[in-house]
Design an enzyme around this catalytic site. Structure first.
Site, PDB file in Angstrom:
ATOM      1  N   SER A  68       0.883   0.008  -6.079  1.00 53.96           N
ATOM      2  CA  SER A  68       0.308   1.356  -6.086  1.00 53.96           C
ATOM      3  C   SER A  68       1.291   2.424  -5.634  1.00 53.96           C
ATOM      4  O   SER A  68       1.166   3.593  -6.019  1.00 53.96           O
ATOM      5  CB  SER A  68      -0.932   1.400  -5.194  1.00 53.96           C
ATOM      6  OG  SER A  68      -0.614   1.006  -3.861  1.00 53.96           O
ATOM      7  N   GLY A 105      -2.394  -2.518  -6.434  1.00 53.21           N
ATOM      8  CA  GLY A 105      -2.902  -3.773  -5.908  1.00 53.21           C
ATOM      9  C   GLY A 105      -2.072  -4.986  -6.269  1.00 53.21           C
ATOM     10  O   GLY A 105      -2.391  -6.103  -5.866  1.00 53.21           O
ATOM     11  N   ASN A 134       1.744  -5.781  -0.708  1.00 52.42           N
ATOM     12  CA  ASN A 134       0.407  -6.371  -0.696  1.00 52.42           C
ATOM     13  C   ASN A 134       0.422  -7.832  -0.260  1.00 52.42           C
ATOM     14  O   ASN A 134      -0.551  -8.311   0.334  1.00 52.42           O
ATOM     15  CB  ASN A 134      -0.237  -6.223  -2.076  1.00 52.42           C
ATOM     16  CG  ASN A 134      -0.598  -4.779  -2.380  1.00 52.42           C
ATOM     17  OD1 ASN A 134      -1.216  -4.100  -1.578  1.00 52.42           O
ATOM     18  ND2 ASN A 134      -0.172  -4.290  -3.526  1.00 52.42           N
ATOM     19  N   ASP A 215      -6.072   8.574   2.768  1.00 51.90           N
ATOM     20  CA  ASP A 215      -6.275   7.158   3.060  1.00 51.90           C
ATOM     21  C   ASP A 215      -5.248   6.604   4.033  1.00 51.90           C
ATOM     22  O   ASP A 215      -5.352   5.467   4.483  1.00 51.90           O
ATOM     23  CB  ASP A 215      -6.272   6.328   1.770  1.00 51.90           C
ATOM     24  CG  ASP A 215      -4.942   6.370   1.027  1.00 51.90           C
ATOM     25  OD1 ASP A 215      -3.965   6.954   1.549  1.00 51.90           O
ATOM     26  OD2 ASP A 215      -4.882   5.802  -0.086  1.00 51.90           O
ATOM     27  N   HIS A 218      -1.003   5.891   1.149  1.00 50.72           N
ATOM     28  CA  HIS A 218      -0.153   6.253   0.026  1.00 50.72           C
ATOM     29  C   HIS A 218       0.452   7.640   0.222  1.00 50.72           C
ATOM     30  O   HIS A 218      -0.264   8.579   0.567  1.00 50.72           O
ATOM     31  CB  HIS A 218      -0.956   6.217  -1.279  1.00 50.72           C
ATOM     32  CG  HIS A 218      -1.550   4.880  -1.573  1.00 50.72           C
ATOM     33  ND1 HIS A 218      -2.820   4.519  -1.153  1.00 50.72           N
ATOM     34  CD2 HIS A 218      -1.028   3.803  -2.219  1.00 50.72           C
ATOM     35  CE1 HIS A 218      -3.057   3.280  -1.541  1.00 50.72           C
ATOM     36  NE2 HIS A 218      -1.998   2.823  -2.186  1.00 50.72           N
TER      37      HIS A 218
END
Length: 240
Positions: A68, A105, A134, A215, A218
């Site tokens: 991402s 992801g 991830n 969030d 990012h």
């Protein structure tokens, strides 16, 4: 997931138009008179309009395989660092283009499973691999992450492409053994495979809270040019 895993990773031809061609008829000129000009008649000294220049087709391709952070999560398509990089490459390296095959992801296992298809489809000259965050956030075995990255490097080399490996870091609450091992595996792999290496994608912004989206994971649009400029010195030598 920790509160802010990636924020603290420092310590993670033309517009299309319809042209109507109308046939215009004119009455014939009387006998003995000069022929009346028609729509197809161009006076000898009239300036001609040059045809629009064709958009250059990229002869060489940089393929970005990322998660991402490279897919531009939460951003407009033109705002992510890979899109900004594509513009820079087109301006400074004529004949080169960038294909962004990043998936939000994505893990290294996903990248290893997809790379053969992306190589066959895009035939890149350079492959930039930005994967692993991830894996680390899920606490996956480091040996598994290493093996997947090795497989991607081998696949790229098998397709005669140069490789840029882009590393990541994890927050300290994953424990010193895991976080230290995670960071080291990128450097060790780059050294052993002798590929170009950028140790940490988020280095320019990781310590800046204002550089991240709500969030806290990012980087926001304002941070993307910094990421592009951080990647460029590692990538540019490969574009020859």
């Amino acid at each position: 997931m920790v509160e802010s895993p990636l924020r603290r990773i420092a310590i993670a031809a033309g517009a299309c138009a319809l042209l109507a061609l109308g046939a215009c008829s004119r009455a014939p000129a009387p006998a003995g008179d000069a022929a009346a000009p028609t729509a197809a008649t161009v006076p000898p000294d009239a300036p001609s309009t040059p045809a629009p220049a064709a958009t250059p087709v990229a002869q060489h391709v940089v393929l970005v395989m990322g998660d991402s952070l490279s897919a531009g999560y939460g951003l407009a398509a033109s705002e992510g660092w890979v899109s900004l990089l594509a513009t820079k490459v087109a301006q400074e390296k004529p004949g080169w283009g960038v294909v962004n095959a990043s998936v939000s992801g994505e893990t290294t296992a996903g990248g290893a499973a997809r790379i053969a298809g992306e190589l066959a489809r895009n035939k890149p000259d350079v492959v930039a691999i930005e994967l692993g965050a991830n894996d680390g956030l899920r606490g996956l075995p480091l040996e598994q992450t290493r093996a997947n990255l090795e497989a991607m490097i081998a696949a790229a080399r098998g397709a005669k492409a140069k490789v840029l490996l882009i590393g990541m870091r994890l927050p300290p609450n994953y424990g010193p053994d895991y976080t230290g091992g995670f960071e080291a595996l990128f450097a060790d792999l780059a050294k052993r495979e002798q590929v170009a290496f950028l140790p940490f994608l988020l280095e320019p912004v990781a310590a800046d809270d204002s550089a991240f989206q709500a969030d806290r994971l990012h980087p926001n649009a304002g941070a993307q040019p910094k990421l592009r400029d951080h990647v460029w010195p590692a990538l540019e030598p490969l574009l020859n």
